[in-house]
Scaffold this motif. Sequence first.
Motif, PDB file in Angstrom:
ATOM      1  N   GLU A  51      12.714  15.663 -16.073  1.00 16.43           N
ATOM      2  CA  GLU A  51      10.993  15.256 -16.039  1.00 16.43           C
ATOM      3  C   GLU A  51      11.016  14.188 -15.147  1.00 16.43           C
ATOM      4  O   GLU A  51       9.690  14.613 -14.305  1.00 16.43           O
ATOM      5  CB  GLU A  51      10.961  14.807 -17.357  1.00 16.43           C
ATOM      6  CG  GLU A  51      10.616  15.929 -18.454  1.00 16.43           C
ATOM      7  CD  GLU A  51      10.749  15.075 -19.827  1.00 16.43           C
ATOM      8  OE1 GLU A  51      10.529  13.941 -20.093  1.00 16.43           O
ATOM      9  OE2 GLU A  51      10.670  15.954 -20.814  1.00 16.43           O
ATOM     10  N   SER A 106      10.581  16.344 -11.724  1.00 16.83           N
ATOM     11  CA  SER A 106       9.318  17.256 -11.941  1.00 16.83           C
ATOM     12  C   SER A 106       8.111  16.232 -11.367  1.00 16.83           C
ATOM     13  O   SER A 106       7.161  16.778 -10.527  1.00 16.83           O
ATOM     14  CB  SER A 106       9.093  17.864 -13.122  1.00 16.83           C
ATOM     15  OG  SER A 106      10.178  18.514 -13.485  1.00 16.83           O
ATOM     16  N   SER A 128       5.730  17.265  -8.394  1.00 18.37           N
ATOM     17  CA  SER A 128       4.185  17.184  -8.627  1.00 18.37           C
ATOM     18  C   SER A 128       3.383  16.422  -7.928  1.00 18.37           C
ATOM     19  O   SER A 128       2.473  17.119  -7.304  1.00 18.37           O
ATOM     20  CB  SER A 128       4.157  17.338  -9.893  1.00 18.37           C
ATOM     21  OG  SER A 128       4.871  18.385 -10.605  1.00 18.37           O
ATOM     22  N   SER A 175      10.531  22.724  -6.216  1.00 22.04           N
ATOM     23  CA  SER A 175      11.871  22.322  -6.654  1.00 22.04           C
ATOM     24  C   SER A 175      12.766  23.374  -6.757  1.00 22.04           C
ATOM     25  O   SER A 175      12.524  24.677  -6.562  1.00 22.04           O
ATOM     26  CB  SER A 175      11.691  21.469  -8.119  1.00 22.04           C
ATOM     27  OG  SER A 175      12.921  20.876  -8.464  1.00 22.04           O
ATOM     28  N   LEU A 216      10.210  21.125 -16.682  1.00 26.56           N
ATOM     29  CA  LEU A 216       9.660  21.610 -15.228  1.00 26.56           C
ATOM     30  C   LEU A 216       8.216  21.190 -14.653  1.00 26.56           C
ATOM     31  O   LEU A 216       8.138  21.227 -13.331  1.00 26.56           O
ATOM     32  CB  LEU A 216       9.930  23.079 -15.087  1.00 26.56           C
ATOM     33  CG  LEU A 216      11.202  23.624 -15.059  1.00 26.56           C
ATOM     34  CD1 LEU A 216      11.321  25.190 -14.537  1.00 26.56           C
ATOM     35  CD2 LEU A 216      12.188  22.847 -13.988  1.00 26.56           C
ATOM     36  N   GLY A 217       7.212  20.917 -15.543  1.00 25.19           N
ATOM     37  CA  GLY A 217       5.975  20.540 -14.930  1.00 25.19           C
ATOM     38  C   GLY A 217       5.337  21.868 -14.477  1.00 25.19           C
ATOM     39  O   GLY A 217       5.812  23.193 -14.691  1.00 25.19           O
ATOM     40  N   GLN A 243       4.827  22.482 -11.009  1.00 26.79           N
ATOM     41  CA  GLN A 243       5.242  22.754  -9.569  1.00 26.79           C
ATOM     42  C   GLN A 243       5.946  24.063  -9.253  1.00 26.79           C
ATOM     43  O   GLN A 243       6.665  24.382 -10.260  1.00 26.79           O
ATOM     44  CB  GLN A 243       5.981  21.387  -8.948  1.00 26.79           C
ATOM     45  CG  GLN A 243       5.178  20.198  -8.415  1.00 26.79           C
ATOM     46  CD  GLN A 243       4.218  20.949  -7.375  1.00 26.79           C
ATOM     47  OE1 GLN A 243       4.464  21.674  -6.273  1.00 26.79           O
ATOM     48  NE2 GLN A 243       2.875  20.863  -7.579  1.00 26.79           N
ATOM     49  N   THR A 265       8.913  26.035  -8.906  1.00 27.93           N
ATOM     50  CA  THR A 265      10.536  25.893  -8.953  1.00 27.93           C
ATOM     51  C   THR A 265      11.135  27.081  -8.572  1.00 27.93           C
ATOM     52  O   THR A 265      10.850  28.281  -9.036  1.00 27.93           O
ATOM     53  CB  THR A 265      10.782  25.353 -10.342  1.00 27.93           C
ATOM     54  OG1 THR A 265      10.051  24.105 -10.410  1.00 27.93           O
ATOM     55  CG2 THR A 265      12.438  25.101 -10.525  1.00 27.93           C
TER      56      THR A 265
END
Length: 384
Positions: free
Chosen positions: A186, A189, A193, A199, A249-250, A252, A254
């Motif tokens: 987290e 991420s 972000s 990532s 992961l958010g 963004q 990856t």
Amino acid sequence: MQFLRADRVFNGVDFLPNESVLIIDEHGALHDILDVAAIDPGKIQTLKGVICPGFVNAHCHTELSHLKNKIPQKTGLAGFGKQIIFQRNTSSKEEIKEKIKQADNDMWINGIVAVGDICNTDDSLETKTQSKIHYHSFIELLGLHPDRAALVFEAGVLLYNQIKGLGLNVSLAPHAPYSTSKDLIEKISAFNSERGLPSSIHNQETEDETKFFHGIENGFYDLYKFLQLDISWFKAPMMSSLKYYLEALGSQRTILVHNSFSTKEDIELASKKNVYWCFCPNANKYIEDRLPGFDLFTSLKNRICLGTDSLASNTQLDLVREADLFFSNSGYSEEDVLRSMTSIPAEALGIQDEFGKLIKGKNAGLNLIEFKNRNIRFVKKLIP
Ligand SMILES: [Zn+2]
């Protein structure tokens, strides 16, 4: 100016009409693409095969180049990890740096122009600042215990600042779900972000990972015992690793690397996120003697990348060899495979305006390859 024509020209996304001629200026940049009828035939160089942009290697660890031929094959990932820990620091810094330089040169010769490269140290920075290849460095962070998240994250930010200070592209990346806490994922991420950075995470590379997350006896228990790490506090969430960490992961981009044991359910779930699927088939053969279920990913073919992984788990850093194994063991089209080594990884790394396509005014590299049945062969680089 050079005027190049071939059996076929792939622009990073599609094949161009057969009459297309590429006009390349003295700096290797694409000046224009014209119809053959518009050019003096005496000037045109006609080649056998397929012209395509320079290759983008989505996943590498140049730092491990000194481990070439040192790690036994087919031991499984946990055994491989133990060997890396044993052998990683048995070479001198000079030797490690020398092998990184050689690996960089090998990739350049093999037509690779951009690389997503995992780093745990600053060993590769000397090479990267001097290289003709464009690098995006992913600073890999490990720490399974949530209490370690802040400390590991801070160390990562220090290296991030060092690499950024050299003018290189860089972001943070968790190593793998079995080695990185959700808290740490987290934090990473959020950091990426805020800065619009990509990532990467090693995902479902071994069946042991699935067992670990279901509390079933597995090779990682042994590896952690060997490392004298007490993981008795870890409560298996009884779900797939991917499902477990996905929320952390958010939003963004990856790059999920390997995916050898991803199920249809995992793939559907993850496709709701901004993920790219990277395959390194020769490394999977080397470590686990297994290939991912490539054809499970056909509906996400615009999100597939190829990578070489490291010389610790591969005998060469040659993206065409990865493409060849991918192509000969799946039902993807020639265009799909070519995209997975050019425009898609460029998009995943956020360098799509510079690499992965034939871009007017840019030198994004130019390679000549050949398709024969379900095989691909590298012929040569067209721009030195
Ligand atoms: Zn890797």
